[in-house]
Enzyme design. Structure first.
Site, PDB file in Angstrom:
ATOM      1  N   PHE A  20       0.826  -1.202   0.000  1.00 56.00           N
ATOM      2  CA  PHE A  20       0.000   0.000   0.000  1.00 56.00           C
ATOM      3  C   PHE A  20       0.865   1.259   0.000  1.00 56.00           C
ATOM      4  O   PHE A  20       1.794   1.388   0.800  1.00 56.00           O
ATOM      5  CB  PHE A  20      -0.886   0.046   1.251  1.00 56.00           C
ATOM      6  CG  PHE A  20      -2.054  -0.892   1.217  1.00 56.00           C
ATOM      7  CD1 PHE A  20      -3.287  -0.473   0.753  1.00 56.00           C
ATOM      8  CD2 PHE A  20      -1.915  -2.204   1.666  1.00 56.00           C
ATOM      9  CE1 PHE A  20      -4.374  -1.346   0.740  1.00 56.00           C
ATOM     10  CE2 PHE A  20      -2.991  -3.081   1.642  1.00 56.00           C
ATOM     11  CZ  PHE A  20      -4.234  -2.647   1.182  1.00 56.00           C
ATOM     12  N   ASP A  21       0.535   2.182  -0.878  1.00 55.50           N
ATOM     13  CA  ASP A  21       0.984   3.551  -0.712  1.00 55.50           C
ATOM     14  C   ASP A  21       0.277   4.116   0.524  1.00 55.50           C
ATOM     15  O   ASP A  21      -0.748   3.553   0.965  1.00 55.50           O
ATOM     16  CB  ASP A  21       0.608   4.348  -1.966  1.00 55.50           C
ATOM     17  CG  ASP A  21       0.925   5.818  -1.834  1.00 55.50           C
ATOM     18  OD1 ASP A  21       2.080   6.150  -1.528  1.00 55.50           O
ATOM     19  OD2 ASP A  21      -0.003   6.627  -2.031  1.00 55.50           O
TER      20      ASP A  21
END
Length: 231
Positions: A20-21
């Protein structure tokens, strides 16, 4: 490249991995980022752009953003230092998890290994995730260090920290073109999210495997992508 294993990485774990960013994907941190940028520019005697202009370019490191808006080179380092003071001091409270993200992470954890791959400095990413109560959802927190502005390098380092699982069993999730192009560069499948800071045109141009509009759409999208790999 620094990383933090929130839990001891189990390299024998063969579950698929979702990276995940953070900013624009997990955390709605734009208000704190923009306020800290504007105050840092004022601190070095430079009139900051308005909020809309700064919002249009969220994602790159502050030194890159400051250079793009025309800050003289000799002022970039002191402006970055001022930004970090303001952002870590106040920005951490001027951010929130996007609705549904905490529930999404809890839903995914039994089936996937979860990690971050963010352009945020690791020394900032960790306290932000801790403050908002989700650090423990991630097996590895992967982030940037000074001088590193390369998303593929951060993704690669996070993958190494996870024990180098096969790229075809990994998915990168993010809201900007750099998340998608970085994931593709490392051979990962990619999911773009529309609730962040990248426009839909930007996301379409980056050519993700899937675009989703709500966190609760991610589990089905991830399963479809992995099913395609399994054939």
């Amino acid at each position: 490249m620094p990383y933090v294993s929130v839990q001891p990485a189990d390299v024998a774990d063969d579950r698929p991995v979702i990276l995940f960013d953070l900013d624009g994907t997990v955390l709605d941190s734009a208000p704190g980022i923009v306020a800290a940028q504007q105050q840092a520019l004022r601190d070095v005697g430079f009139e900051p752009p308005d909020e809309a202009e700064l919002l249009s370019d969220l994602g790159p490191p502050p030194a890159v953003i400051f250079a793009r808006i025309g800050l003289p080179e000799e002022l970039i380092t002191p402006a970055v230092e001022a930004y970090r003071r303001h952002y870590l001091g106040r920005g951490i409270r001027n951010a929130a998890l996007f609705p549904g993200v905490a529930e999404l992470l809890d839903l995914l954890r039994p089936h996937y290994r979860l990690a971050t791959a963010t352009m945020k400095l690791i020394t900032t990413a960790i306290p932000f995730l801790q403050h908002h109560g989700v650090a423990g959802r991630f097996e590895v927190i992967g982030g940037a260090q000074d001088g590193v502005v390369d998303k593929p390098a951060i993704i690669k380092a996070t993958r190494i920290a996870l024990g180098e699982p096969p790229a075809e069993k990994m998915i990168m999730v993010g809201d900007r073109h750099s998340d998608i192009s970085g994931g593709r560069a490392e051979g990962l499948r990619t999911i773009a999210v529309s609730w962040g800071y990248g426009s839909r045109d930007e996301l379409l141009a980056s050519d993700p495997d899937v675009i989703i509009d709500r966190p609760d759409e991610l589990p089905a999208a991830a399963e479809r992508l992995l099913a395609e790999v399994r054939g």
